[in-house]
Design a protein around this motif. Structure first.
Motif, PDB file in Angstrom:
ATOM      1  N   ASP A  43       0.815  -1.100  -0.219  1.00 43.09           N
ATOM      2  CA  ASP A  43      -0.083   0.072  -0.046  1.00 43.09           C
ATOM      3  C   ASP A  43       0.790   1.180  -0.101  1.00 43.09           C
ATOM      4  OD1 ASP A  43      -1.249   2.066   0.651  1.00 43.09           O
ATOM      5  OD2 ASP A  43      -2.803   0.955   2.027  1.00 43.09           O
ATOM      6  N   LEU A  44       0.995   1.768  -1.212  1.00 44.38           N
ATOM      7  CA  LEU A  44       1.950   2.907  -1.227  1.00 44.38           C
ATOM      8  C   LEU A  44       1.923   4.192  -0.261  1.00 44.38           C
ATOM      9  CD1 LEU A  44       2.125   3.218  -5.035  1.00 44.38           C
ATOM     10  CD2 LEU A  44       3.656   1.950  -3.498  1.00 44.38           C
ATOM     11  N   GLN A  45       0.549   4.409   0.052  1.00 39.94           N
ATOM     12  CA  GLN A  45       0.360   5.430   1.035  1.00 39.94           C
ATOM     13  C   GLN A  45       0.984   5.201   2.410  1.00 39.94           C
ATOM     14  OE1 GLN A  45      -3.642   6.375   0.429  1.00 39.94           O
ATOM     15  NE2 GLN A  45      -3.318   8.631   1.249  1.00 39.94           N
ATOM     16  N   LEU A  46       0.759   3.717   2.550  1.00 44.90           N
ATOM     17  CA  LEU A  46       1.342   3.410   4.045  1.00 44.90           C
ATOM     18  C   LEU A  46       2.751   3.368   4.234  1.00 44.90           C
ATOM     19  CD1 LEU A  46      -1.479   0.702   4.762  1.00 44.90           C
ATOM     20  CD2 LEU A  46      -0.974   2.975   6.113  1.00 44.90           C
ATOM     21  N   LEU A  47       3.370   2.718   2.850  1.00 50.06           N
ATOM     22  CA  LEU A  47       4.650   2.860   2.774  1.00 50.06           C
ATOM     23  C   LEU A  47       5.289   4.236   2.974  1.00 50.06           C
ATOM     24  CD1 LEU A  47       5.957   0.446  -0.207  1.00 50.06           C
ATOM     25  CD2 LEU A  47       6.291   0.483   1.993  1.00 50.06           C
ATOM     26  N   ARG A  48       4.618   5.152   2.269  1.00 49.13           N
ATOM     27  CA  ARG A  48       5.310   6.449   2.408  1.00 49.13           C
ATOM     28  C   ARG A  48       5.004   7.005   3.956  1.00 49.13           C
ATOM     29  NH1 ARG A  48       7.981  10.015  -0.546  1.00 49.13           N
ATOM     30  NH2 ARG A  48       8.196  11.877   0.702  1.00 49.13           N
ATOM     31  N   GLN A  49       4.143   6.764   4.518  1.00 50.91           N
ATOM     32  CA  GLN A  49       3.777   7.213   5.880  1.00 50.91           C
ATOM     33  C   GLN A  49       4.892   6.464   6.621  1.00 50.91           C
ATOM     34  OE1 GLN A  49       1.718   9.624   7.087  1.00 50.91           O
ATOM     35  NE2 GLN A  49       2.851   9.274   9.021  1.00 50.91           N
ATOM     36  N   ARG A  50       5.170   5.339   6.279  1.00 51.12           N
ATOM     37  CA  ARG A  50       6.119   4.527   7.274  1.00 51.12           C
ATOM     38  C   ARG A  50       7.610   5.049   7.015  1.00 51.12           C
ATOM     39  NH1 ARG A  50       5.686  -1.582   7.602  1.00 51.12           N
ATOM     40  NH2 ARG A  50       6.685  -1.614   5.481  1.00 51.12           N
ATOM     41  N   ILE A  51       7.881   5.261   5.820  1.00 52.47           N
ATOM     42  CA  ILE A  51       9.217   5.959   5.414  1.00 52.47           C
ATOM     43  C   ILE A  51       9.271   7.278   6.180  1.00 52.47           C
ATOM     44  CG2 ILE A  51      10.447   7.031   3.435  1.00 52.47           C
ATOM     45  CD1 ILE A  51       9.350   4.926   1.809  1.00 52.47           C
ATOM     46  N   SER A  52       8.228   8.161   6.124  1.00 53.67           N
ATOM     47  CA  SER A  52       8.261   9.286   6.903  1.00 53.67           C
ATOM     48  C   SER A  52       8.347   9.311   8.333  1.00 53.67           C
ATOM     49  CB  SER A  52       7.133  10.367   6.484  1.00 53.67           C
ATOM     50  OG  SER A  52       6.995  10.335   5.314  1.00 53.67           O
ATOM     51  N   ASP A  53       7.800   8.360   9.061  1.00 56.22           N
ATOM     52  CA  ASP A  53       7.836   7.889  10.293  1.00 56.22           C
ATOM     53  C   ASP A  53       9.185   7.454  10.720  1.00 56.22           C
ATOM     54  OD1 ASP A  53       5.338   8.895  10.515  1.00 56.22           O
ATOM     55  OD2 ASP A  53       4.457   6.790  10.738  1.00 56.22           O
ATOM     56  N   THR A  54       9.747   6.617   9.704  1.00 58.55           N
ATOM     57  CA  THR A  54      11.119   6.098  10.102  1.00 58.55           C
ATOM     58  C   THR A  54      12.013   7.196  10.012  1.00 58.55           C
ATOM     59  OG1 THR A  54      10.453   3.843   8.946  1.00 58.55           O
ATOM     60  CG2 THR A  54      12.623   4.181   9.450  1.00 58.55           C
ATOM     61  N   ILE A  55      12.286   8.074   9.077  1.00 57.59           N
ATOM     62  CA  ILE A  55      13.046   9.140   9.114  1.00 57.59           C
ATOM     63  C   ILE A  55      12.752  10.124  10.231  1.00 57.59           C
ATOM     64  CG2 ILE A  55      13.660  11.257   7.738  1.00 57.59           C
ATOM     65  CD1 ILE A  55      12.921   9.572   5.347  1.00 57.59           C
ATOM     66  N   ARG A  56      11.651  10.217  10.716  1.00 54.98           N
ATOM     67  CA  ARG A  56      11.352  11.067  12.073  1.00 54.98           C
ATOM     68  C   ARG A  56      12.158  10.485  13.080  1.00 54.98           C
ATOM     69  NH1 ARG A  56       7.033  12.377  15.166  1.00 54.98           N
ATOM     70  NH2 ARG A  56       5.722  10.603  14.236  1.00 54.98           N
TER      71      ARG A  56
ATOM     72  N   ARG B 192      19.263   1.644  16.020  1.00 52.75           N
ATOM     73  CA  ARG B 192      19.171   2.367  14.796  1.00 52.75           C
ATOM     74  C   ARG B 192      19.444   1.725  13.433  1.00 52.75           C
ATOM     75  NH1 ARG B 192      19.828   7.918  14.444  1.00 52.75           N
ATOM     76  NH2 ARG B 192      19.973   8.410  12.348  1.00 52.75           N
ATOM     77  N   SER B 193      20.036   0.677  13.571  1.00 51.71           N
ATOM     78  CA  SER B 193      20.391  -0.162  12.505  1.00 51.71           C
ATOM     79  C   SER B 193      19.055  -1.004  12.143  1.00 51.71           C
ATOM     80  CB  SER B 193      21.580  -1.220  12.428  1.00 51.71           C
ATOM     81  OG  SER B 193      20.993  -1.839  13.675  1.00 51.71           O
ATOM     82  N   GLU B 194      18.258  -1.294  12.873  1.00 56.70           N
ATOM     83  CA  GLU B 194      16.872  -1.906  12.509  1.00 56.70           C
ATOM     84  C   GLU B 194      16.063  -0.955  11.992  1.00 56.70           C
ATOM     85  OE1 GLU B 194      14.941  -4.413  15.745  1.00 56.70           O
ATOM     86  OE2 GLU B 194      16.405  -3.524  17.035  1.00 56.70           O
ATOM     87  N   TYR B 195      16.032   0.265  12.294  1.00 59.83           N
ATOM     88  CA  TYR B 195      15.003   1.533  11.557  1.00 59.83           C
ATOM     89  C   TYR B 195      15.715   1.729  10.157  1.00 59.83           C
ATOM     90  CZ  TYR B 195      12.460   2.589  15.575  1.00 59.83           C
ATOM     91  OH  TYR B 195      11.488   2.549  16.617  1.00 59.83           O
ATOM     92  N   THR B 196      17.122   1.599  10.126  1.00 57.24           N
ATOM     93  CA  THR B 196      17.779   1.881   8.599  1.00 57.24           C
ATOM     94  C   THR B 196      17.291   0.676   7.704  1.00 57.24           C
ATOM     95  OG1 THR B 196      19.471   2.772   9.878  1.00 57.24           O
ATOM     96  CG2 THR B 196      19.831   2.529   7.639  1.00 57.24           C
ATOM     97  N   ALA B 197      17.465  -0.618   8.493  1.00 58.26           N
ATOM     98  CA  ALA B 197      17.236  -1.612   7.648  1.00 58.26           C
ATOM     99  C   ALA B 197      15.707  -1.505   7.002  1.00 58.26           C
ATOM    100  CB  ALA B 197      17.269  -2.787   8.356  1.00 58.26           C
ATOM    101  N   GLN B 198      14.661  -1.123   8.063  1.00 58.94           N
ATOM    102  CA  GLN B 198      13.455  -0.862   7.601  1.00 58.94           C
ATOM    103  C   GLN B 198      13.359   0.042   6.601  1.00 58.94           C
ATOM    104  OE1 GLN B 198      10.506  -2.723   9.062  1.00 58.94           O
ATOM    105  NE2 GLN B 198       9.817  -1.758   7.109  1.00 58.94           N
ATOM    106  N   LEU B 199      13.725   1.074   6.556  1.00 58.01           N
ATOM    107  CA  LEU B 199      13.885   2.294   5.722  1.00 58.01           C
ATOM    108  C   LEU B 199      14.131   1.856   4.346  1.00 58.01           C
ATOM    109  CD1 LEU B 199      13.470   5.559   5.440  1.00 58.01           C
ATOM    110  CD2 LEU B 199      15.651   5.805   6.063  1.00 58.01           C
TER     111      LEU B 199
END
Ligand SMILES: C[S@@+](CC[C@H](N)C(=O)[O-])C[C@H]1O[C@@H](n2cnc3c(N)ncnc32)[C@H](O)[C@@H]1O
Length: 709
Positions: free
Chosen positions: A217-230, A245-252
């Motif tokens: 779901d692109l919208q959700l993905l986008r949201q998650r990318i923004s959240d991860t960066i935050r 931190r590396s877990e978040y980076t991997a997710q990103l």
């Protein structure tokens, strides 16, 4: 609907006309006074035109006041609308103004009679026609007033007067605004509670893994990318307890690959290049189509050689090289000649430029441009530039421009798109759209990141070995259309290590960011810093001390097309098409721009022989032998006999000829030692004993000038 409601919503009806009464009387068989036709028509026109229009506006205003879900008039008042549309007359409407003025709005008698006829209403004009208005009135009323007010219907009717309706309206507006503000506040509060610590990390349970396999779901993905960066921006406060931190980076990384469609390898490369937020902007920028550019590659002026299209990434390296009039320049990878022709312009068509490109096909475009622009100081040649030191040396300056062997990172960065565009333009396209090559996102591999820089390293060493350190120049400019550290700083660093006889100098360009001095924990060695203490006469007071920070990272503006305009066949000037966006210190994601890199070296002495023979510095190519062709000039204490032609030295020439023969043999894959064998043959057949003196005689009779090389 009662009269009160109708009054409230539609205002007081207009007094019925004389004509109407006459009609009714006629129907009832009563005597009727004649009503003049003109008067009747006038009355109708007056109502239908000016008044009804005003009323329509007023009605619309009234409905919009505090009405959250007001239906369109036509659907609210079905019958009326139908009847009116049949007669193609403007809608008779009532408005606030009418009410406040105490003037009733209403319908023309014709409207009314029409309704009567259509609905089969009683002729009695006093009979109820409420059915026409009821649904509309109720609907409107419900939409306009709250339930509480509905309960006290009578009160509302009483309270609503022409005098206070504006006030009530305002009150209603205020209430609605308050309600909306409260709802917004509630929403913000909920959001705040929910996203204070964003939950972005995927768990490892089966259900989640299955979900991950489904189309994203692109919208959700986008949201998650923004959240991860935050979270990454403020890890201490926003990360979930027990996470790294590396877990978040991997997710990103995973999300970016899914969202933008990159291979994990390339996405990781880019992520490493920028802080996460900047990387996101960069990925976004690469999704944005580049501006449409109008082709100027087929105008009569273009064909007549009055200008050439140039990208900033093309002319800045030339400016950095700063060729001087009368110098000898090598452009190592020159087709289709953008830089070559600009160099020629800077040199005012003097001196000599060797424009090399191994591709004969591409060289055709180069030759075409050289001719079209009236360039007279260029010699085109076709060598693999890695071979150039063996072919010729002694150049005052060498340009190693961007060398895109295969589409790599630089294509994503659109650095080469200009080149593509440029070629398209040469092919005569009138309009073109600079688009991306999405395949690059997925087909780039680790190998590309090794092989391209490797070739660039070899070429840069070749460029250094082709330069005459003792002449007027001794400069080498290396440039790429890439932001990749592997193609930029790492190549420069390599050259500094392999050639201690070069130092970095300022590009003298007033734009750009400093090149990286460290990357991913690795600091680039300041080789030049160590050397800077040893000032030599050739240092010329240049500042060598800053090392890789002297190199420059740039952007070029794709819409900032620069035109080299020739007057009388050869006088250029540049201008920007969209100069308001002329900024040079950012990356593509900031201004929809492309990245490139420029480094300038100064050669301060000949390459030490032991380094030239160091074969580990390049891939073992069959006939590999790096030869520093720095010319042996007077200041290198080579005896030069002066004569009428500026000095000849047959012995020296013979040496050169011998060396050239050996190189030629190597190039053909032959063993140069074979050159020694004829001596033995001479002994056997004695033929050459005569041939040699002949050749010698030829040599000595030939008036040879001592060239710089
Ligand atoms: C991006 S173009 C150069 C554009 C040119 N500098 C200009 O300003 O118009 C890259 C060129 O590098 C050439 N090239 C590729 N490998 C090379 C090599 N080993 N030696 C010299 N040139 C090479 C290609 O043939 C190609 O024409």
């Amino acid at each position: 609907m009662g009269t009160g409601n109708r009054l409230k919503h539609q205002g007081v009806p207009e007094p019925l006309s004389e004509a109407h009464f006459a009609k009714l009387k006629r129907k009832a068989g009563l005597p009727v006074d004649d009503v003049p036709e003109t008067k009747k028509r006038k009355a109708q026109n007056g109502k239908a035109s000016g008044k009804s229009n005003d009323k329509a506006t007023g009605r619309a205003n009234k409905k919009s006041v505090g009405t959250k879900a007001a239906k369109p008039l036509s659907s609210q008042n079905g019958k009326l609308a139908k009847s009116k549309s049949k007669k193609a007359k403007p809608e008779p409407e009532l408005d606030l103004e009418d009410i406040s003025d105490g003037v009733g709005g209403g319908f023309s008698d014709e409207d009314m009679s029409g309704l009567d006829e259509e609905d089969g209403l009683a002729d009695d004009f006093l009979g109820s026609d409420d059915s026409v208005y009821d649904s509309e009135g109720e609907g409107e009323r419900r939409a306009m007033f709250s339930e509480d007010e509905d309960d006290s219907d009578g009160d509302a009717e009483e309270k609503l007067t022409a005098a206070n309706i504006v006030g009530l309206s305002r009150k209603l507006d205020k209430e609605i605004a308050e309600e909306e503000a409260a709802a917004e506040a509630e929403l913000q509060e909920t959001l705040q509670t929910n996203i204070d610590v964003p939950h972005v990390l995927e768990g490892g349970d089966e259900e989640q893994q299955n979900t991950a396999l489904l189309a994203p779901d692109l919208q959700l993905l986008r949201q998650r990318i923004s959240d991860t960066i935050r979270v990454l921006d403020d890890f201490a406060n926003l990360s979930e307890p027990g996470t790294s931190r590396s877990e978040y980076t991997a997710q990103l990384l995973k999300d970016i690959c899914a969202y933008y469609g990159y291979s994990e390898f390339l996405a990781e490369k880019l992520l490493n290049l920028f802080p996460p937020r900047e990387a996101l902007a960069f990925f976004d920028a690469n999704e944005t189509p580049r501006p449409i550019v109008i082709s100027l590659g087929a105008t009569p002026e273009y064909l007549a050689g009055h200008y050439i299209l140039q990208a900033a990434s093309s002319f800045l390296p030339c400016m950095a090289l700063a060729p001087q009039e009368g110098e000898r320049i090598l452009d190592m990878a020159s087709a289709p000649g953008g830089k070559t022709t600009y160099l020629a312009a800077l040199m005012k068509n003097t001196g000599c430029i060797f424009a090399n490109d191994p591709s004969k096909t591409r060289s055709r475009g180069l030759i075409g441009n050289v001719h079209r622009l009236g360039v007279r100081n260029v010699i085109v040649c076709n060598y693999d530039a890695r071979d150039f030191p063996k072919v010729m040396g002694g150049f005052d300056r060498v340009l190693l421009g961007e060398l895109i062997l295969t589409p790599v990172l630089s294509i994503i960065l659109l650095g080469t798109e200009f080149e593509r565009a440029f070629l398209l333009q040469l092919d005569g396209f009138y309009f073109m759209f600079i688009a991306k090559d999405p395949s690059v996102k997925t087909n780039k591999t680790e190998k590309d990141f090794i092989t391209i820089p490797h070739t660039q390293k070899q070429l840069l060493l070749g460029a250094i070995d082709s330069v005459n350190h003792a002449g007027t120049g001794g400069y080498i400019v290396y440039s790429t259309c890439s932001v990749s550290v592997e193609e930029n700083e790492m190549v420069v660093q390599y050259a500094l290590k392999k050639r201690p006889n070069v130092r970095l100098v300022s590009t003298e360009l007033p734009f750009g960011k400093e090149g990286f001095t460290a990357y991913q924990g690795k600091t680039f060695e300041h080789t030049t810093l160590k050397l800077s203490s040893r000032k030599t006469p050739t240092d010329r007071g240049l500042d060598y001390s800053k090392s890789l920070s002297l190199t420059r990272r740039f952007v070029s503006h794709l819409t900032l097309y620069s035109y080299l305009v020739a007057v009388y066949g050869f006088k250029y000037f540049c201008f920007a098409l969209m100069n308001d966006r002329l900024r040079w210190t950012q990356y593509p994601h900031t201004l929809n721009l492309d990245g490139f890199y420029v480094a300038k070296f100064h050669k301060i002495g000949p390459t030490p022989a032991n380094l030239v023979k160091d074969k580990t510095e390049s891939t073992p190519r069959q006939d590999e032998e790096v030869i520093d062709k720095t010319p042996i000039l007077a200041d290198d204490k080579v005896a030069v006999e002066a004569d009428d032609f500026g000095g000849f030295d047959d012995e020296e020439d013979a040496e050169y000829i011998e060396r050239a023969k050996r190189n030629a043999m190597r190039k053909r894959g032959l063993d140069p030692k074979a050159l020694d064998k004829p001596k033995a043959q001479d002994k056997t057949n004695g033929d050459d004993s005569q041939a040699k003196p002949k050749a010698k005689a030829r040599n000595s009779s030939k008036p040879k000038t001592k060239s710089k090389a």
